[in-house]
Design a protein around this motif. Structure first.
Motif, PDB file in Angstrom:
ATOM      1  N   SER A   1       0.830  -1.206   0.000  1.00  0.00           N
ATOM      2  CA  SER A   1       0.000   0.000   0.000  1.00  0.00           C
ATOM      3  C   SER A   1       0.862   1.252   0.000  1.00  0.00           C
ATOM      4  O   SER A   1       0.531   2.256  -0.654  1.00  0.00           O
ATOM      5  CB  SER A   1      -0.935   0.001   1.210  1.00  0.00           C
ATOM      6  N   LYS A   2       1.970   1.230   0.732  1.00  0.00           N
ATOM      7  CA  LYS A   2       2.871   2.384   0.755  1.00  0.00           C
ATOM      8  C   LYS A   2       3.438   2.644  -0.643  1.00  0.00           C
ATOM      9  O   LYS A   2       3.493   3.795  -1.102  1.00  0.00           O
ATOM     10  CB  LYS A   2       4.008   2.159   1.748  1.00  0.00           C
ATOM     11  N   PHE A   3       3.869   1.585  -1.320  1.00  0.00           N
ATOM     12  CA  PHE A   3       4.424   1.739  -2.672  1.00  0.00           C
ATOM     13  C   PHE A   3       3.378   2.297  -3.628  1.00  0.00           C
ATOM     14  O   PHE A   3       3.665   3.199  -4.429  1.00  0.00           O
ATOM     15  CB  PHE A   3       4.941   0.393  -3.169  1.00  0.00           C
ATOM     16  N   TRP A   4       2.167   1.768  -3.566  1.00  0.00           N
ATOM     17  CA  TRP A   4       1.084   2.222  -4.448  1.00  0.00           C
ATOM     18  C   TRP A   4       0.716   3.674  -4.145  1.00  0.00           C
ATOM     19  O   TRP A   4       0.590   4.497  -5.058  1.00  0.00           O
ATOM     20  CB  TRP A   4      -0.117   1.297  -4.268  1.00  0.00           C
ATOM     21  N   PHE A   5       0.538   3.995  -2.883  1.00  0.00           N
ATOM     22  CA  PHE A   5       0.204   5.362  -2.466  1.00  0.00           C
ATOM     23  C   PHE A   5       1.274   6.346  -2.935  1.00  0.00           C
ATOM     24  O   PHE A   5       0.963   7.413  -3.508  1.00  0.00           O
ATOM     25  CB  PHE A   5       0.067   5.408  -0.946  1.00  0.00           C
ATOM     26  N   THR A   6       2.531   5.998  -2.727  1.00  0.00           N
ATOM     27  CA  THR A   6       3.636   6.875  -3.111  1.00  0.00           C
ATOM     28  C   THR A   6       3.715   7.036  -4.620  1.00  0.00           C
ATOM     29  O   THR A   6       3.935   8.147  -5.126  1.00  0.00           O
ATOM     30  CB  THR A   6       4.960   6.319  -2.572  1.00  0.00           C
ATOM     31  N   SER A   7       3.522   5.951  -5.352  1.00  0.00           N
ATOM     32  CA  SER A   7       3.577   6.009  -6.813  1.00  0.00           C
ATOM     33  C   SER A   7       2.506   6.931  -7.377  1.00  0.00           C
ATOM     34  O   SER A   7       2.765   7.742  -8.284  1.00  0.00           O
ATOM     35  CB  SER A   7       3.427   4.610  -7.404  1.00  0.00           C
ATOM     36  N   CYS A   8       1.292   6.814  -6.837  1.00  0.00           N
ATOM     37  CA  CYS A   8       0.194   7.667  -7.317  1.00  0.00           C
ATOM     38  C   CYS A   8       0.455   9.135  -6.990  1.00  0.00           C
ATOM     39  O   CYS A   8       0.206  10.025  -7.817  1.00  0.00           O
ATOM     40  CB  CYS A   8      -1.129   7.220  -6.696  1.00  0.00           C
ATOM     41  N   ALA A   9       0.958   9.411  -5.791  1.00  0.00           N
ATOM     42  CA  ALA A   9       1.251  10.786  -5.393  1.00  0.00           C
ATOM     43  C   ALA A   9       2.347  11.380  -6.265  1.00  0.00           C
ATOM     44  O   ALA A   9       2.226  12.514  -6.766  1.00  0.00           O
ATOM     45  CB  ALA A   9       1.646  10.834  -3.921  1.00  0.00           C
ATOM     46  N   LEU A  10       3.426  10.630  -6.479  1.00  0.00           N
ATOM     47  CA  LEU A  10       4.546  11.148  -7.258  1.00  0.00           C
ATOM     48  C   LEU A  10       4.179  11.347  -8.723  1.00  0.00           C
ATOM     49  O   LEU A  10       4.637  12.310  -9.353  1.00  0.00           O
ATOM     50  CB  LEU A  10       5.745  10.207  -7.139  1.00  0.00           C
ATOM     51  N   SER A  11       3.363  10.443  -9.285  1.00  0.00           N
ATOM     52  CA  SER A  11       3.002  10.588 -10.694  1.00  0.00           C
ATOM     53  C   SER A  11       2.150  11.834 -10.919  1.00  0.00           C
ATOM     54  O   SER A  11       2.343  12.564 -11.905  1.00  0.00           O
ATOM     55  CB  SER A  11       2.264   9.338 -11.185  1.00  0.00           C
ATOM     56  N   THR A  12       1.226  12.116 -10.009  1.00  0.00           N
ATOM     57  CA  THR A  12       0.390  13.313 -10.160  1.00  0.00           C
ATOM     58  C   THR A  12       1.198  14.583  -9.910  1.00  0.00           C
ATOM     59  O   THR A  12       1.079  15.565 -10.652  1.00  0.00           O
ATOM     60  CB  THR A  12      -0.815  13.245  -9.206  1.00  0.00           C
ATOM     61  N   LEU A  13       2.021  14.587  -8.880  1.00  0.00           N
ATOM     62  CA  LEU A  13       2.868  15.747  -8.632  1.00  0.00           C
ATOM     63  C   LEU A  13       3.860  15.956  -9.779  1.00  0.00           C
ATOM     64  O   LEU A  13       4.121  17.095 -10.185  1.00  0.00           O
ATOM     65  CB  LEU A  13       3.623  15.567  -7.309  1.00  0.00           C
ATOM     66  N   GLY A  14       4.389  14.861 -10.307  1.00  0.00           N
ATOM     67  CA  GLY A  14       5.285  14.960 -11.452  1.00  0.00           C
ATOM     68  C   GLY A  14       4.598  15.485 -12.689  1.00  0.00           C
ATOM     69  O   GLY A  14       5.194  16.222 -13.484  1.00  0.00           O
ATOM     70  N   PHE A  15       3.339  15.130 -12.858  1.00  0.00           N
ATOM     71  CA  PHE A  15       2.563  15.646 -13.984  1.00  0.00           C
ATOM     72  C   PHE A  15       2.416  17.159 -13.896  1.00  0.00           C
ATOM     73  O   PHE A  15       2.603  17.881 -14.883  1.00  0.00           O
ATOM     74  CB  PHE A  15       1.197  14.970 -14.019  1.00  0.00           C
TER      75      PHE A  15
ATOM     76  N   ALA B   1      -0.903   3.624 -11.621  1.00  0.00           N
ATOM     77  CA  ALA B   1      -0.260   4.573 -10.711  1.00  0.00           C
ATOM     78  C   ALA B   1      -0.586   6.025 -11.028  1.00  0.00           C
ATOM     79  O   ALA B   1      -0.034   6.919 -10.382  1.00  0.00           O
ATOM     80  CB  ALA B   1       1.254   4.374 -10.733  1.00  0.00           C
ATOM     81  N   PHE B   2      -1.469   6.269 -11.982  1.00  0.00           N
ATOM     82  CA  PHE B   2      -1.834   7.655 -12.288  1.00  0.00           C
ATOM     83  C   PHE B   2      -3.337   7.825 -12.086  1.00  0.00           C
ATOM     84  O   PHE B   2      -4.142   7.176 -12.747  1.00  0.00           O
ATOM     85  CB  PHE B   2      -1.457   8.032 -13.724  1.00  0.00           C
ATOM     86  N   LEU B   3      -3.696   8.709 -11.162  1.00  0.00           N
ATOM     87  CA  LEU B   3      -5.108   8.914 -10.808  1.00  0.00           C
ATOM     88  C   LEU B   3      -5.631  10.260 -11.282  1.00  0.00           C
ATOM     89  O   LEU B   3      -6.689  10.701 -10.851  1.00  0.00           O
ATOM     90  CB  LEU B   3      -5.279   8.813  -9.286  1.00  0.00           C
ATOM     91  N   GLY B   4      -4.903  10.915 -12.176  1.00  0.00           N
ATOM     92  CA  GLY B   4      -5.372  12.190 -12.707  1.00  0.00           C
ATOM     93  C   GLY B   4      -4.701  13.378 -12.034  1.00  0.00           C
ATOM     94  O   GLY B   4      -3.828  13.236 -11.183  1.00  0.00           O
ATOM     95  N   LYS B   5      -5.141  14.548 -12.434  1.00  0.00           N
ATOM     96  CA  LYS B   5      -4.564  15.776 -11.893  1.00  0.00           C
ATOM     97  C   LYS B   5      -5.052  16.029 -10.468  1.00  0.00           C
ATOM     98  O   LYS B   5      -5.985  15.375  -9.987  1.00  0.00           O
ATOM     99  CB  LYS B   5      -4.941  16.957 -12.787  1.00  0.00           C
TER     100      LYS B   5
END
Length: 207
Positions: free
Chosen positions: A13-27, A62-66
């Motif tokens: 869950s930590k890996f998934w949560f972090t991946s989603c957060a970083l992908s949106t912030l990176g976007f 890992a990408f949940l949108g903006k």
């Protein structure tokens, strides 16, 4: 503290949560291009015209949108329901492996939709995988009461459907949520109901 809460998250869950957060912030920082993360079997294929980009099989989750209210809600759902499942429903010596197998079951059921039913296929299946977790959690805790947007309280057994309706009322596409519920029910049937009523081992076994 936030640091202690984050440190206490179970690994998957930590890996998934972090991946989603970083992908949106990176976007938003223009470091991440979602088009390179979306699921596209044409881009994954080795056939003529393909690019052989197998990472898309994972990055599309890992990408949940903006940054938006919807994004925040999905992140909260990972932090609540994915974490709860990993800590409580998938325990024991093989708990982490079992939880990975659960998520892989969802991934293997969702990603081929583009090839089977193109009309309902999605470019990103993060929402669907979250709803798969939510559905299984609702079956593991059917008598719990859950607050819906802090306005009304509903039984956990009906919570996935209430969230689907709320997505539609907010102008979102309910199809990813619906696909997650269907796949979640398929897992619940094969892994929980079938062994309970047949007396046989679960059809879904962790390799």
């Amino acid at each position: 503290s936030p640091q202690a809460w984050y440190a206490a998250l179970p690994p998957i869950s930590k890996f998934w949560f972090t991946s989603c957060a970083l992908s949106t912030l990176g976007f938003h920082a223009k470091f991440v291009d979602p088009r390179a993360m979306m699921l596209s079997w044409r881009m994954i294929s080795l056939a003529k015209g393909g690019k052989f980009q197998p990472w898309r099989l994972l990055t599309n989750f890992a990408f949940l949108g903006k940054l938006s209210l919807g994004f925040a809600m999905r992140m909260v759902m990972i932090a609540q329901y994915s974490v709860s499942l990993e800590k409580e429903a998938f325990t024991g010596a093989s708990g982490t492996a079992d939880y990975i197998a659960f998520l892989l079951f969802g991934a293997c059921a969702l990603t081929p939709l583009e090839l089977v039913v193109p009309s309902i296929a999605q470019a990103f299946y993060g929402d669907s995988l979250i709803f798969m977790c939510l559905y299984l959690w609702s079956r593991e805790h059917p008598r719990a009461r859950v607050s819906l947007m802090g306005i009304v309280r509903v039984g956990a057994f009906y919570f996935p459907w209430a969230m689907l309706v709320m997505t539609a009322l907010m102008g979102g596409d309910p199809m990813p949520d619906f696909l997650g519920i269907i796949v979640g029910h398929a897992y619940y049937f094969f892994a929980r109901l079938y062994p309970l009523h047949s007396g046989r081992r679960s059809i879904i076994q962790t390799p």
